[in-house]
Design a protein around this motif. Structure first.
Motif, PDB file in Angstrom:
ATOM      1  N   ASN A 124       0.780  -1.184  -0.046  1.00 60.50           N
ATOM      2  CA  ASN A 124       0.032  -0.070  -0.043  1.00 60.50           C
ATOM      3  C   ASN A 124       0.894   1.293  -0.099  1.00 60.50           C
ATOM      4  N   VAL A 125       1.682   1.362   0.675  1.00 58.68           N
ATOM      5  CA  VAL A 125       2.815   2.373   0.984  1.00 58.68           C
ATOM      6  C   VAL A 125       3.387   2.691  -0.404  1.00 58.68           C
ATOM      7  N   ALA A 126       3.799   1.626  -0.937  1.00 55.68           N
ATOM      8  CA  ALA A 126       4.548   1.608  -2.213  1.00 55.68           C
ATOM      9  C   ALA A 126       3.453   2.227  -3.340  1.00 55.68           C
ATOM     10  N   GLU A 127       2.516   1.501  -3.615  1.00 55.67           N
ATOM     11  CA  GLU A 127       1.449   1.929  -4.561  1.00 55.67           C
ATOM     12  C   GLU A 127       1.014   3.443  -4.321  1.00 55.67           C
ATOM     13  N   ALA A 128       0.659   3.688  -3.210  1.00 57.69           N
ATOM     14  CA  ALA A 128       0.322   5.189  -2.881  1.00 57.69           C
ATOM     15  C   ALA A 128       1.472   6.066  -3.383  1.00 57.69           C
ATOM     16  N   ALA A 129       2.459   5.567  -3.387  1.00 55.68           N
ATOM     17  CA  ALA A 129       3.744   6.614  -3.489  1.00 55.68           C
ATOM     18  C   ALA A 129       3.956   6.600  -4.995  1.00 55.68           C
ATOM     19  N   LEU A 130       3.676   5.414  -5.557  1.00 61.16           N
ATOM     20  CA  LEU A 130       3.868   5.334  -7.052  1.00 61.16           C
ATOM     21  C   LEU A 130       2.580   6.180  -7.763  1.00 61.16           C
ATOM     22  N   ALA A 131       1.477   6.094  -7.256  1.00 62.86           N
ATOM     23  CA  ALA A 131       0.259   6.797  -7.917  1.00 62.86           C
ATOM     24  C   ALA A 131       0.609   8.457  -7.695  1.00 62.86           C
ATOM     25  N   ALA A 132       1.205   8.808  -6.592  1.00 61.73           N
ATOM     26  CA  ALA A 132       1.263  10.200  -6.406  1.00 61.73           C
ATOM     27  C   ALA A 132       2.492  10.694  -7.392  1.00 61.73           C
ATOM     28  N   GLU A 133       3.448   9.952  -7.607  1.00 59.05           N
ATOM     29  CA  GLU A 133       4.541  10.111  -8.335  1.00 59.05           C
ATOM     30  C   GLU A 133       4.115  10.106  -9.866  1.00 59.05           C
ATOM     31  N   LYS A 134       3.032   9.348 -10.469  1.00 60.98           N
ATOM     32  CA  LYS A 134       2.285   9.506 -11.703  1.00 60.98           C
ATOM     33  C   LYS A 134       1.608  10.606 -11.985  1.00 60.98           C
ATOM     34  N   GLN A 135       0.942  10.926 -11.018  1.00 65.19           N
ATOM     35  CA  GLN A 135      -0.009  12.147 -11.058  1.00 65.19           C
ATOM     36  C   GLN A 135       0.845  13.440 -11.369  1.00 65.19           C
ATOM     37  N   HIS A 136       1.982  13.345 -10.303  1.00 68.24           N
ATOM     38  CA  HIS A 136       2.774  14.585 -10.341  1.00 68.24           C
ATOM     39  C   HIS A 136       3.355  14.638 -11.945  1.00 68.24           C
ATOM     40  N   ALA A 137       3.961  13.459 -12.157  1.00 64.35           N
ATOM     41  CA  ALA A 137       4.695  13.586 -13.783  1.00 64.35           C
ATOM     42  C   ALA A 137       3.762  14.101 -14.805  1.00 64.35           C
ATOM     43  N   GLU A 138       2.404  13.426 -14.567  1.00 65.07           N
ATOM     44  CA  GLU A 138       1.130  13.877 -15.482  1.00 65.07           C
ATOM     45  C   GLU A 138       0.993  15.353 -15.435  1.00 65.07           C
ATOM     46  N   GLU A 139       1.025  15.851 -14.273  1.00 66.76           N
ATOM     47  CA  GLU A 139       0.696  17.391 -13.900  1.00 66.76           C
ATOM     48  C   GLU A 139       1.762  18.296 -14.484  1.00 66.76           C
ATOM     49  N   GLN A 140       3.136  17.563 -14.547  1.00 62.52           N
ATOM     50  CA  GLN A 140       4.234  18.337 -15.085  1.00 62.52           C
ATOM     51  C   GLN A 140       3.925  18.423 -16.560  1.00 62.52           C
ATOM     52  N   ARG A 141       3.755  17.222 -17.132  1.00 66.32           N
ATOM     53  CA  ARG A 141       3.574  17.312 -18.643  1.00 66.32           C
ATOM     54  C   ARG A 141       2.666  18.060 -19.114  1.00 66.32           C
ATOM     55  N   LEU A 142       1.288  18.164 -18.275  1.00 68.65           N
ATOM     56  CA  LEU A 142       0.312  19.057 -18.814  1.00 68.65           C
ATOM     57  C   LEU A 142       0.757  20.523 -18.646  1.00 68.65           C
ATOM     58  N   ALA A 143       1.452  20.859 -17.697  1.00 69.34           N
ATOM     59  CA  ALA A 143       1.907  22.073 -17.331  1.00 69.34           C
ATOM     60  C   ALA A 143       2.840  22.586 -18.491  1.00 69.34           C
ATOM     61  N   ARG A 144       3.743  21.671 -19.058  1.00 71.53           N
ATOM     62  CA  ARG A 144       4.700  21.894 -19.944  1.00 71.53           C
ATOM     63  C   ARG A 144       3.726  22.228 -21.367  1.00 71.53           C
ATOM     64  N   GLU A 145       2.683  21.395 -21.662  1.00 72.16           N
ATOM     65  CA  GLU A 145       1.823  21.510 -22.770  1.00 72.16           C
ATOM     66  C   GLU A 145       1.238  22.955 -22.721  1.00 72.16           C
ATOM     67  N   ARG A 146       0.776  23.124 -21.522  1.00 74.19           N
ATOM     68  CA  ARG A 146      -0.042  24.503 -21.478  1.00 74.19           C
ATOM     69  C   ARG A 146       0.920  25.663 -21.741  1.00 74.19           C
ATOM     70  N   ALA A 147       2.178  25.400 -21.232  1.00 78.99           N
ATOM     71  CA  ALA A 147       3.048  26.578 -21.138  1.00 78.99           C
ATOM     72  C   ALA A 147       3.237  26.948 -22.542  1.00 78.99           C
ATOM     73  N   GLY A 148       3.389  26.143 -23.705  1.00 81.94           N
ATOM     74  CA  GLY A 148       3.646  26.562 -24.957  1.00 81.94           C
ATOM     75  C   GLY A 148       4.305  27.792 -25.257  1.00 81.94           C
TER      76      GLY A 148
END
Ligand SMILES: [Zn+2]
Lengths: 401, 808
Positions: A124-148
């Protein structure tokens, strides 16, 4: 983009990324998620807690019956335990949890609850952390796309060719829509007209001097055959309408008319008119005034002062010239020739002889008629200074509308 | 027609009514006023001076040195070159700073060393005529120092009345008529005018014989003792104000009477008319007359002549002849005042292109009661200038004229109903009386006595009097009303349907098809007709075209667009035009056949050889026609090779679209005939891929609507197969299409030709047609086996068509 109407809002940076290219610019953009959330790191992986759990699993497994499998498992798990803090990632922790859970059959029954619980907790600890990381990465990607960056908002849009309706059509339609909305009918009549409808039925018999004022194109007809003309006005449709429709009725007739006049910037041998005709009970000059005011309100979008003054046309009695207060100035301009009045249309009460020619009893019915100069109205509307442009067929003119 | 404000004031008191007000009153109640200009405005800037002293210029024989008193300050020294300048004279002085006609500005100057502080003016310099014998000698009674305009009471305004607005009012073709209108509007009396004939001498009346009905009254009057002297200033200035050049007293008074009462008249030199007298008769064929303007006129029997015995001396009501005109030597006059048939005068004057002040009035149907008044007016005016003038004999006054005054019954209720205004019977009667009508108020209606000057043509029925009441009551005082009626939609008839159809076509063409709408002349030039090889085809044509070669009316809208292609291609790579219009086909008798059409023209730079098979003007136009027909909700059209294409159409590349269920061709689409393209200048740089389409609105209107029926959405996925067939070159695509559908055995749900190819590895005389085929079944997902079976069947069909399924 500069040519578009500027609204009260601007486009947020984030909308200028590639995903936004199909954005309907006429709509207010949806609010953008603020970037603030991404400034904080995601909930981090609690490495120490995970390692503690792993150590507890190892401790419990130490009591397991020795076998090759057990040894191998302990060795694998032990190698994870030996990892440094940076190497022991959430993914590594998840792997250890998986190893543990997959080897439960090696664990003595009485310890399975404990080991299983620890392993699940680790997962559980590991999965929660991985999910958070994934979300963070996705948000960063979106931010980059939006920045254009590097977007030029002034680049011209794709050049899609356009077509156009002739300005005469556009103005005619406006008027048609206005009149049909008030229950008027739209009629049509021939351009090549009989002498009877063009003149005689309109109370303009053969010797009438009014025939001279309408320089008429006479059609070459066989001797003895009924004479034909290029209609000099749209008024012949008045009598045609009366013969076809039963009063009361209201009708407009847009169309081409012809006068044998020399061409110059303000004279054409072919131009467009719109006839109007109302026949009913007790129709009066007051109705004519009211209708003409409505017409002008429709054309200019606001109340326009008008005046009627005597004008002579054989098919109306009394006949008027209708002047409209110049919509372009307050105290005189070139359009109104400094008079503040624009001579707009001839009109009048239908002459009893015309009603009779149309088979209508003038004692029972009265009516009014008007003849609006469509070409002139179009020229006024678009400030066209040379009437010859209207029928000239030059794309450089037509494309403007 | 020019009207002088000062002249009007001779007939009605205009005190307190400035020219602008006169203009406004006439505009709102009587006639259209086109302009208002001050008459010789600079006369107000020129001052009456008194020549105190005249000396010879020291250095020039012909120049005089004058001291001129201007009523204030020191007398001015002015150099003057006129021979008639002398001490004691009252003169018109333009002082330094004044601007005279022709933008001539007076400056202080030195003439041969002598200072000159202004100019003593001649009449010509002031725009008062051609007189240039010397300076203008003003009457001795004028007041020194006043402006000349004021001193001579010559301040005037010229009111320009639009002739068209008074074609129905013969009474308004003279100043007195206009003044009578003002009198009615302003509620002021019209000044009395004595037009009775002074006592006549005892000579025998002049012999006149009227041989025609077209002259209803002829009054001839012999006048003795008149001399063609110069007219007095008041007369000259009034005539000048209305644009008449003063000649001499006799001619000027003749004109004055016409412009005053509206009654034209003519003066003959009595000595030049034979003893047998005047004969009024119709002209004989080929008779000729030289009119006053020096032109010989060829006459026709419809013309009316005034003759001296057998010899024509004047074109009745239009212009006199040169032979009998009044000259300086004339002392015995014969005054003619007559009533001529209006339409006859109008026809002759328009045929001869001879429009005169007289003909303009006669053709309005003048009051036959006017001639004696005009004669009396003339004689009295002449006698006031030349008291020795005598009427030699009683007037000869012959003809069959009838009194044109009449009684018209008017109902107050009718007036109120037609105007939509509450005007009492009394107010109505008051207005009519002010206008010179007699009114008897009776119980149900009014008996209105129309005077003869309004009864010739203008006023005949009740409704005519509604106008009289309305215009004096003022239309601006009528309250506006809303139309009230039953709320029913307009009839959904053929016209309505056509308009709906046209709108949808216009929107489609100007919208998705991206065409520009043109509206053309209905005339089609002969050059266009010839280039299209239609010279022998009957056209509706006018007898009096605007110019040579522009008499024909188009039979179809298409030629109008063809003629526009080259000029527009000069500016544009691609020209897309459409026009909705009418064409006319003459019929043996009666009205011509009217056709409603939409024409489309597309011309553009030709595509390269490797362009897609359907990337050409013809194919695009066909696609647009298909789209238009579809968008109208009609049954889809079917295309076939045109059997008898139009002359503008390429004979081998013309197609017709028909719609099942209705007769006639819905559209003709074709590549522009190459010879026609060249003739219209689409060569060289302007060479174009050009095609035209002509849609028949008449056909589309009767075409059946497509039945739109819902079919369930497919349950199973479709399979797409591309097939290419190598076929003999002349095998029509439609046959291949049918073959593919057969091969599908009901599974083909869509079929699209995407490539037509020749050459390459293909054998000569062979072409390849490549198709996207979509196969779909309603009860299962199709598998590879189905596709395999389909291709086998296609192969068989291809073989049957004389070709093969390509496997490459
Ligand atoms: Zn203005």
């Amino acid at each position: 983009m500069t040519a578009r109407p500027s609204g009260p809002f601007s486009f947020p940076e984030s909308c200028l990324s590639s995903e936004c290219s199909s954005l309907d610019l006429t709509h207010r953009p949806t609010p953008v998620v603020p970037l603030v959330a991404h400034e904080f790191p995601p909930m981090s992986f609690d490495c120490q807690a995970a390692r503690r759990l792993l150590d507890e699993i190892l401790t419990a497994l130490a009591h397991a019956p020795a076998s090759d499998e057990t040894r191998a498992l302990l060795e694998r798990l032990g190698s994870f335990s030996a990892l440094s803090e940076t190497q022991f990632t959430a993914a590594a922790a998840l792997e250890t949890a998986g190893l543990a859970l997959g080897s439960m059959r090696l664990v003595p029954k009485e310890q399975r609850g404990l080991v299983g619980g620890k392993a699940n907790a680790l997962k559980n600890v590991a999965e929660a952390a991985l999910a958070a990381e994934k979300q963070h990465a996705e948000e960063q990607r979106l931010a980059r796309e939006r920045a254009g960056t590097g977007f030029d908002a002034t680049l011209p849009p794709a050049p899609l060719a356009h077509g156009s309706l002739h300005p005469l059509t556009q103005v005619t339609r406006e008027l048609e829509d206005l009149f049909t909305s008030m229950g008027w009918t739209i009629l049509d009549g021939p351009e090549v007209e009989t002498e009877f409808y063009n003149f005689d039925a309109l109370n303009i018999p053969g010797d009438h001097p009014a025939r001279d004022t309408m320089d008429t194109f006479w059609v070459d007809t066989a001797p003895g055959a009924p004479r034909l003309v290029m209609r000099t006005h749209t008024s012949p449709v008045q009598v045609r309408a009366m013969q076809r429709l039963k009063p009361p009725f209201r009708a407009i007739v847009p169309g081409k008319v012809f006068r044998n006049e020399a061409l110059d910037a303000s004279h054409e041998h072919t131009f467009h008119q719109m006839e109007g005709l109302v026949v009913g009970r007790d129709i009066s000059v007051g109705h004519l005034i009211g209708s003409m005011k409505t017409l002008l309100r429709g054309v200019f979008g606001r109340d326009i002062e008008i005046r009627l003054r005597p004008g002579y046309f054989p098919f109306v009695e009394p006949g008027f010239e209708l002047d409209a207060r110049c919509p372009f100035c307050k105290d005189g301009c070139s359009v109104c020739k400094r008079s503040t009045w624009i001579e707009l249309l001839p009109c009048g009460m239908v002459h009893p002889n015309v009603l009779r020619a149309g088979g209508i009893d003038p004692e029972q019915w009265t009516g009014f008629a008007f003849g609006l100069g469509l070409s002139r109205l179009v020229m006024l509307r678009y400030r066209i200074d040379d009437i010859r442009n209207l029928l000239g067929g030059d794309l450089r003119f037509l494309e403007q509308f | 027609m020019k009207i002088s404000y000062r002249w009007l004031a001779r007939h009605v008191d205009l005190s307190g009514v400035d020219p602008q007000s006169v203009r406004a009153e006439l505009t709102l109640s009587t006639a259209e006023v086109e302009g208002l200009e001050p008459f010789l405005p600079h006369l107000a800037d020129v001052t009456v001076g008194h020549v105190l002293q005249r000396e010879k210029h020291p250095d020039a024989d012909k120049l005089s040195l004058c001291k001129v008193d201007l009523g204030q300050g020191e007398p001015l020294q002015i150099v003057c070159g006129a021979p008639n300048v002398r001490a004691g004279l009252k003169v018109a002085v333009a002082t330094v700073g004044t601007t005279l006609p022709g933008d001539f500005r007076i400056k202080k100057s030195k003439i041969r060393g002598v200072e000159s502080n202004g100019m003593i003016c001649s009449e010509r310099e002031l725009g008062l005529g051609d007189e240039h014998g010397g300076i203008w000698e003003l009457p001795s009674e004028v007041v020194i120092g006043q402006s000349v305009a004021r001193a001579l009471d010559a301040q005037d305004w010229v009111i320009e009345i639009d002739n068209k607005s008074v074609t129905h009012r013969p009474d308004l073709w003279g100043h007195r008529g206009i003044a009578a209108e003002l009198a009615a509007i302003l509620r002021r009396p019209l000044r009395p005018l004595d037009t009775s004939l002074p006592a006549a001498g005892s000579a025998a009346p002049f012999p006149v014989r009227v041989e025609t009905q077209l002259c209803s009254r002829y009054l001839a009057l012999e006048i003795d003792g008149a001399r063609a002297t110069r007219s007095p200033f008041w007369l000259r200035s009034l005539l000048l104000a209305v644009g008449q050049r003063p000649i001499d007293l006799l001619v000027d008074l003749s004109n004055f009477v016409m412009l005053d009462l509206g009654q034209p008249n003519h003066l003959f030199d009595r000595h030049r008319i034979g003893a047998s007298g005047i004969v009024v008769r119709a002209a004989r064929a080929d008779e000729r007359l030289t009119t006053l303007d020096g032109l010989e006129r060829k006459l026709e029997p419809s013309d009316l002549l005034i003759c001296d015995g057998p010899e024509p001396v004047a074109l009745a009501g239009i212009m006199g002849g040169a032979a009998s005109k009044v000259t300086e030597d004339t002392s015995q006059l014969l005054l003619e005042v007559a009533s001529f048939h209006a339409a006859t005068v109008r026809r002759t004057s328009s045929r001869l292109g001879l429009r005169t002040d007289a003909s303009a009035r006669f053709e309005k149907s003048l009051d036959p009661a006017l001639p004696p008044q005009a004669a009396g007016h003339f004689v009295r005016l002449l006698q006031s200038e030349q008291p020795e003038v005598r009427v030699a004999a009683p007037p000869t006054d012959v003809g069959t004229w009838k009194d044109t005054s009449k009684i018209v019954q008017v109902r107050g209720t009718r007036i109120r109903q037609l105007l939509g205004a509450e005007i009492s019977d009394d107010a109505i009667a008051d207005i009519l009386r002010r206008l010179g009508f007699g009114v008897d108020l009776e119980r149900e209606c009014m008996s209105v006595r129309v005077p003869s000057n309004r009864g010739t043509k203008d006023i005949g029925i009740e409704q005519d009097l509604v106008e009289e009441v309305g215009r004096i009551h003022r239309y601006g005082n009528i309250p506006e009303r809303e139309l009230i009626g039953a709320l029913v939609p307009p009839p959904r008839d053929e016209r309505w349907a056509r308009r709906q159809l046209v709108r949808r076509i216009e929107d489609r063409l100007a919208g998705s098809a991206r065409f520009h709408q043109q509206i053309s002349y209905s005339f089609v030039p002969d050059t266009t007709v010839e280039r299209l090889g239609l010279s022998d085809v009957a056209h509706v044509a006018v007898r009096n075209p605007i110019q040579q070669g522009a008499a024909r009316v188009r039979r179809s809208v298409v030629p109008s667009l063809i003629a526009l292609l080259a000029s527009n291609r000069r500016w544009r790579e691609e020209v897309r035009l459409f026009e909705v219009g009418k064409g006319y086909e003459p019929r043996a008798a009666g009205e011509p056949l009217e056709r409603h059409e939409v024409a489309l023209a597309l011309a553009r730079t030709p595509r390269k050889g490797d362009a897609r098979f359907d990337d050409n003007a013809l194919s695009l136009l066909q696609g647009i026609v298909d789209d238009v027909v579809r968008s109208l909700g009609l049954v889809e059209c079917t295309w076939s090779k045109a059997r008898a294409p139009s002359t503008w159409a390429h004979p081998g590349r013309a197609v017709h679209a028909c719609i099942e269920g209705c007769d006639g061709i819905a559209a003709e689409v074709a590549v522009l005939e190459p010879g026609v393209a060249r003739a219209f200048g689409l060569v060289g740089e302007l060479e174009s891929d050009a095609a035209l389409a002509c849609l028949s609105i008449d056909t589309l209107l009767v075409a059946p609507q497509r039945a739109t029926r819902y079919s369930a959405l497919p349950q199973f996925p479709a399979t797409r197969v591309d097939v290419a067939l190598a076929l003999p070159e002349d095998k029509p695509a439609a046959e291949v299409r049918a073959a593919l559908e057969r091969a599908g055995k009901g599974l083909v749900s869509a079929l699209e030709l995407f490539d037509v190819f020749k050459g390459g590895q293909l054998a000569a005389g062979t072409k390849s047609l490549a198709w996207h085929v979509v196969l779909q079944a309603s009860d299962r997902t199709l598998g590879e086996a189905d596709v395999k079976k389909f291709l086998e069947r296609v192969e068989r069909e291809a073989t049957a068509l004389g070709g093969q399924l390509r496997r490459d």
